[in-house]
Design a protein around this motif. Sequence first.
Motif: not given
Length: 124
Positions: A1-17
């Motif tokens: 399970x991802x923490x909220x911070x890790x999920x926020x980072x994942x979303x930012x990275x996906x959008x950044x890509x």
Amino acid sequence: MLSLGALATLIDQLRGDGRQVIAPVLRDSTISLDEIDSIDDLPTGLTEEQDGGRYRLENLDRPELFGNSTPAIPWKRWLYAERTLLLKATRDNGSVTIAEPEPDTTPLAFLGIRSCDVKSLDIL
């Protein structure tokens, strides 16, 4: 399970890509699917009750993300366009020009998709 911070980072990275991130959102009193910009766009602490033509949102007693079962709009909407423009014809002074539109090749990232939905998309 991802923490909220890790999920926020994942979303930012996906959008950044350059990916379009599709996830459950709250729209018009339903949990639907749409593009999200950040973790703040995700419905928190909500689920739905569905039964024979009935749909009702319910609050969970915890701040859970992805607490819904089935979005009101199916995932396949994002993979199989309802309409596709094949050709565009324009007329100018008696001559006709036909052009093929460029397809949208923006890569997608789905968040909150259930394994059964992945399987059904695979069948399609």
